[in-house]
Design a protein around this motif. Structure first.
Motif, PDB file in Angstrom:
ATOM      1  N   LEU A 180       0.814  -1.179   0.210  1.00 31.55           N
ATOM      2  CA  LEU A 180       0.015  -0.036  -0.018  1.00 31.55           C
ATOM      3  C   LEU A 180       1.046   1.394  -0.024  1.00 31.55           C
ATOM      4  O   LEU A 180       0.645   2.151  -0.791  1.00 31.55           O
ATOM      5  N   GLU A 181       1.904   1.177   0.760  1.00 22.69           N
ATOM      6  CA  GLU A 181       2.895   2.349   0.915  1.00 22.69           C
ATOM      7  C   GLU A 181       3.549   2.701  -0.639  1.00 22.69           C
ATOM      8  O   GLU A 181       3.793   3.873  -0.987  1.00 22.69           O
ATOM      9  N   GLY A 182       3.911   1.694  -1.140  1.00 19.66           N
ATOM     10  CA  GLY A 182       4.451   1.843  -2.656  1.00 19.66           C
ATOM     11  C   GLY A 182       3.467   2.178  -3.546  1.00 19.66           C
ATOM     12  O   GLY A 182       3.744   3.366  -4.237  1.00 19.66           O
ATOM     13  N   ASP A 183       2.194   1.901  -3.599  1.00 23.43           N
ATOM     14  CA  ASP A 183       1.354   2.367  -4.161  1.00 23.43           C
ATOM     15  C   ASP A 183       1.095   4.021  -3.980  1.00 23.43           C
ATOM     16  O   ASP A 183       0.853   4.695  -4.932  1.00 23.43           O
ATOM     17  N   LEU A 184       0.609   4.290  -2.728  1.00 25.13           N
ATOM     18  CA  LEU A 184       0.518   5.302  -2.496  1.00 25.13           C
ATOM     19  C   LEU A 184       1.526   6.655  -2.686  1.00 25.13           C
ATOM     20  O   LEU A 184       1.315   7.963  -2.975  1.00 25.13           O
ATOM     21  N   SER A 185       2.752   5.960  -2.561  1.00 27.97           N
ATOM     22  CA  SER A 185       3.931   6.908  -2.765  1.00 27.97           C
ATOM     23  C   SER A 185       3.869   7.211  -4.151  1.00 27.97           C
ATOM     24  O   SER A 185       4.169   8.409  -4.587  1.00 27.97           O
ATOM     25  N   CYS A 186       3.531   6.494  -5.262  1.00 28.03           N
ATOM     26  CA  CYS A 186       3.523   6.685  -6.682  1.00 28.03           C
ATOM     27  C   CYS A 186       2.480   7.957  -6.732  1.00 28.03           C
ATOM     28  O   CYS A 186       2.573   8.676  -7.684  1.00 28.03           O
ATOM     29  N   LEU A 187       1.346   7.445  -6.160  1.00 24.92           N
ATOM     30  CA  LEU A 187       0.087   8.365  -6.297  1.00 24.92           C
ATOM     31  C   LEU A 187       0.497   9.740  -5.793  1.00 24.92           C
ATOM     32  O   LEU A 187      -0.057  10.808  -6.533  1.00 24.92           O
ATOM     33  N   THR A 188       1.044  10.007  -4.649  1.00 26.76           N
ATOM     34  CA  THR A 188       1.341  11.109  -4.254  1.00 26.76           C
ATOM     35  C   THR A 188       2.333  11.872  -5.026  1.00 26.76           C
ATOM     36  O   THR A 188       2.271  13.175  -5.329  1.00 26.76           O
ATOM     37  N   GLN A 189       3.210  11.060  -5.855  1.00 26.10           N
ATOM     38  CA  GLN A 189       4.219  11.854  -6.683  1.00 26.10           C
ATOM     39  C   GLN A 189       3.538  12.239  -7.936  1.00 26.10           C
ATOM     40  O   GLN A 189       3.897  13.244  -8.680  1.00 26.10           O
ATOM     41  N   LEU A 190       2.402  11.535  -8.431  1.00 30.56           N
ATOM     42  CA  LEU A 190       1.660  11.691  -9.672  1.00 30.56           C
ATOM     43  C   LEU A 190       1.026  12.882  -9.350  1.00 30.56           C
ATOM     44  O   LEU A 190       0.447  13.794 -10.136  1.00 30.56           O
ATOM     45  N   LEU A 191       0.304  13.252  -8.001  1.00 29.34           N
ATOM     46  CA  LEU A 191      -0.576  14.293  -7.986  1.00 29.34           C
ATOM     47  C   LEU A 191       0.208  15.496  -7.856  1.00 29.34           C
ATOM     48  O   LEU A 191      -0.463  16.732  -8.357  1.00 29.34           O
ATOM     49  N   VAL A 192       1.579  15.611  -7.651  1.00 29.56           N
ATOM     50  CA  VAL A 192       2.297  16.724  -7.463  1.00 29.56           C
ATOM     51  C   VAL A 192       2.877  17.144  -8.905  1.00 29.56           C
ATOM     52  O   VAL A 192       3.437  18.013  -9.242  1.00 29.56           O
ATOM     53  N   ASN A 193       2.584  15.990  -9.863  1.00 31.64           N
ATOM     54  CA  ASN A 193       3.303  15.831 -11.104  1.00 31.64           C
ATOM     55  C   ASN A 193       2.521  17.194 -11.932  1.00 31.64           C
ATOM     56  O   ASN A 193       1.227  17.525 -11.684  1.00 31.64           O
ATOM     57  N   ARG A 194       3.273  17.915 -12.798  1.00 31.63           N
ATOM     58  CA  ARG A 194       2.981  19.181 -13.416  1.00 31.63           C
ATOM     59  C   ARG A 194       1.850  18.867 -14.550  1.00 31.63           C
ATOM     60  O   ARG A 194       1.230  19.384 -15.181  1.00 31.63           O
ATOM     61  N   LEU A 195       2.034  17.574 -14.982  1.00 31.62           N
ATOM     62  CA  LEU A 195       1.373  17.008 -16.092  1.00 31.62           C
ATOM     63  C   LEU A 195      -0.150  16.602 -15.985  1.00 31.62           C
ATOM     64  O   LEU A 195      -0.120  16.046 -14.763  1.00 31.62           O
ATOM     65  N   PRO A 196      -1.130  16.892 -16.800  1.00 29.43           N
ATOM     66  CA  PRO A 196      -2.496  16.694 -16.423  1.00 29.43           C
ATOM     67  C   PRO A 196      -2.792  15.062 -16.619  1.00 29.43           C
ATOM     68  O   PRO A 196      -2.292  14.527 -17.175  1.00 29.43           O
ATOM     69  N   TRP A 197      -3.600  14.707 -15.701  1.00 32.81           N
ATOM     70  CA  TRP A 197      -4.344  13.297 -15.830  1.00 32.81           C
ATOM     71  C   TRP A 197      -5.759  13.382 -15.096  1.00 32.81           C
ATOM     72  O   TRP A 197      -6.053  14.108 -14.176  1.00 32.81           O
ATOM     73  N   ASN A 198      -6.442  12.347 -15.956  1.00 35.24           N
ATOM     74  CA  ASN A 198      -7.938  12.221 -15.308  1.00 35.24           C
ATOM     75  C   ASN A 198      -8.208  11.179 -14.227  1.00 35.24           C
ATOM     76  O   ASN A 198      -9.000  11.180 -13.269  1.00 35.24           O
ATOM     77  N   TYR A 199      -7.622  10.088 -14.484  1.00 33.36           N
ATOM     78  CA  TYR A 199      -7.728   8.973 -13.625  1.00 33.36           C
ATOM     79  C   TYR A 199      -6.310   8.351 -13.289  1.00 33.36           C
ATOM     80  O   TYR A 199      -5.414   8.426 -14.242  1.00 33.36           O
ATOM     81  N   TYR A 200      -6.380   7.648 -12.132  1.00 36.18           N
ATOM     82  CA  TYR A 200      -5.091   6.941 -11.715  1.00 36.18           C
ATOM     83  C   TYR A 200      -5.556   5.264 -11.789  1.00 36.18           C
ATOM     84  O   TYR A 200      -6.411   4.959 -11.255  1.00 36.18           O
ATOM     85  N   ILE A 201      -4.496   4.687 -12.317  1.00 33.96           N
ATOM     86  CA  ILE A 201      -4.558   3.325 -12.444  1.00 33.96           C
ATOM     87  C   ILE A 201      -3.336   2.591 -11.954  1.00 33.96           C
ATOM     88  O   ILE A 201      -2.214   3.107 -12.179  1.00 33.96           O
ATOM     89  N   ASN A 202      -3.667   1.494 -10.879  1.00 29.59           N
ATOM     90  CA  ASN A 202      -2.425   0.945 -10.340  1.00 29.59           C
ATOM     91  C   ASN A 202      -2.378  -0.686 -10.757  1.00 29.59           C
ATOM     92  O   ASN A 202      -3.535  -1.087 -10.742  1.00 29.59           O
TER      93      ASN A 202
END
Length: 400
Positions: A180-202
């Motif tokens: 879970l921590e590995g998953d949420l770590s990536c999600l956190t980094q993707l949220l602060v990413n400047r590139l746009p996205w609509n959905y998160y897929i793990n």
């Protein structure tokens, strides 16, 4: 030996029973792997018209050539990456629909080994408008990590945030909260990413898609709730026992202690389901930044298989406590499409032609007709050391 004498020998009978069970569960051991012709006939019976070169070849030499060409291509790519060169023969899908361009996606991929499988997966899901974070197990070989890192650098060109390795150094352990921590770590980094996205897929490196990116986007366009697709189920007693006591990690094994846990935070109703999700950016922000999300994340640190509880629990809470849907409707809408399919060892409707590992069928070419009947995004699970041909075939099919 007569049947009566054989029957009296309980030890022999037990051994024979075990062998018979193996024949049912791991049929490839008993030499029951179907031929290519039988697989084609089965697909035809099911009304599945898609095929691939691996299935269409009938002469052994020709079939070997089909696989050898792909094996040689991947070996060339590995050699290039190992020598810090960007390969010229990566096999990405060229044509991109307007719907895909208008719905960029963010992917996290957890991986620890099997570069040929990782490469085939990445080639299947990569689109230049999407964003990719890869969380590699800290225990992985340095050679594997370097190849993945170089591959990502080759596709991101001048956009450093398009495809990247996670900044977190995490030892990923089965059934442990590190997943879970590995998953949420990536999600956190993707949220602060400047590139746009609509959905998160793990996803994880041992999976492979049953449909292409365009079909995935089409499914996401049909979502009828603010979250997306999150598989949720009401926990039965065995599952609920996961959070009754605290769990610790002992030599890479999750062990239950005698320490009773407190009740879930904020009076939240615990749920469980598949770890794979497709969730909106809005709900992703809630998971990472809300008090409810942070409290649940901390509380799940000593819960067995916490990754199967975080998203389902928060998804139901989000839709019901905000008054968006009553619980029954929320449950149905979140479950409208599965983000992952798996053939379990005790599924009476399927034989496993590969091998059973941790109660899951690691798939081989003989399993193709079974998995093509399933409706979902990712199929779990594959290993190129066991059978490379099935992923090679699937990669061709999802491009048709």
């Amino acid at each position: 030996m007569s049947f009566v004498r054989w029957k009296k020998n309980k030890q022999v009978l037990f051994i024979v029973s075990v062998i018979a069970l193996c024949c049912l569960v791991i049929t490839s051991i008993c030499g029951l792997q179907p031929t290519r012709e039988q697989i084609r006939e089965k697909l035809k019976t099911l009304g599945i018209e898609n095929s691939c070169k691996v299935l269409e070849c009938d002469i052994t030499a020709t079939c070997d050539t089909v696989l050898d060409q792909e094996v040689n291509r991947i070996q060339t790519i590995e050699d290039d990456l190992a020598n810090e060169r960007c390969p010229e023969n990566l096999n990405f899908i060229g044509e991109i629909s307007s719907s895909e361009k208008n719905m960029p996606l963010a992917f996290s991929i957890m991986a620890h080994r099997d570069f040929p499988q990782f490469l085939k997966l990445f080639e299947a899901i990569y689109r230049p408008q999407n964003v990719y974070c890869v969380q590699i197990d800290s225990k992985s070989k340095l050679e594997f990590r370097k190849k993945v890192d170089k591959l990502l650098s080759c596709v991101r060109a001048n956009e450093e945030e398009r495809a990247f390795l996670s900044k977190s150094n995490i030892s990923l352990v089965w059934q442990h909260s590190s997943l879970l921590e590995g998953d949420l770590s990536c999600l956190t980094q993707l949220l602060v990413n400047r590139l746009p996205w609509n959905y998160y897929i793990n996803i994880v490196g041992s999976e492979f898609p049953l449909v292409g990116n365009a079909q995935l986007v089409s499914k996401l366009e049909s979502v009828r709730n603010p979250i997306g697709f999150v598989h949720i189920k009401y926990p039965h007693k065995e599952v609920a026992d996961r959070w009754k006591y605290s769990h610790i990690l002992v030599e890479d094994y999750v062990v239950r202690t005698k320490i009773e846990k407190t009740l879930p935070p904020n009076g939240i109703k615990m749920m469980y389901g598949l770890k794979n999700v497709a969730i909106s950016r809005e709900f992703s922000e809630f998971c990472i930044n809300s008090e409810e999300g942070q409290d649940l994340r901390e509380w799940l640190l000593d819960v067995q298989t916490s990754i199967e509880h975080f998203y389902p629990t928060l998804a139901l809470y989000y839709l019901t406590h905000k008054g968006i849907f009553p619980e029954k409707d929320a449950y149905e809408l979140l479950n409208e499409w599965k983000m992952r399919q798996t053939i379990w060892f005790n599924n009476p409707n399927f034989n496993c032609y590969g091998k059973i590992k941790r109660e899951i069928c690691v798939l081989s070419l003989g399993d193709l007709p079974s998995i093509l009947q399933m409706d979902g995004y990712m199929m779990n699970k594959f290993d190129s050391d066991l059978d490379f041909s099935i992923v090679h075939c699937l990669s061709e099919m999802i491009r048709q």
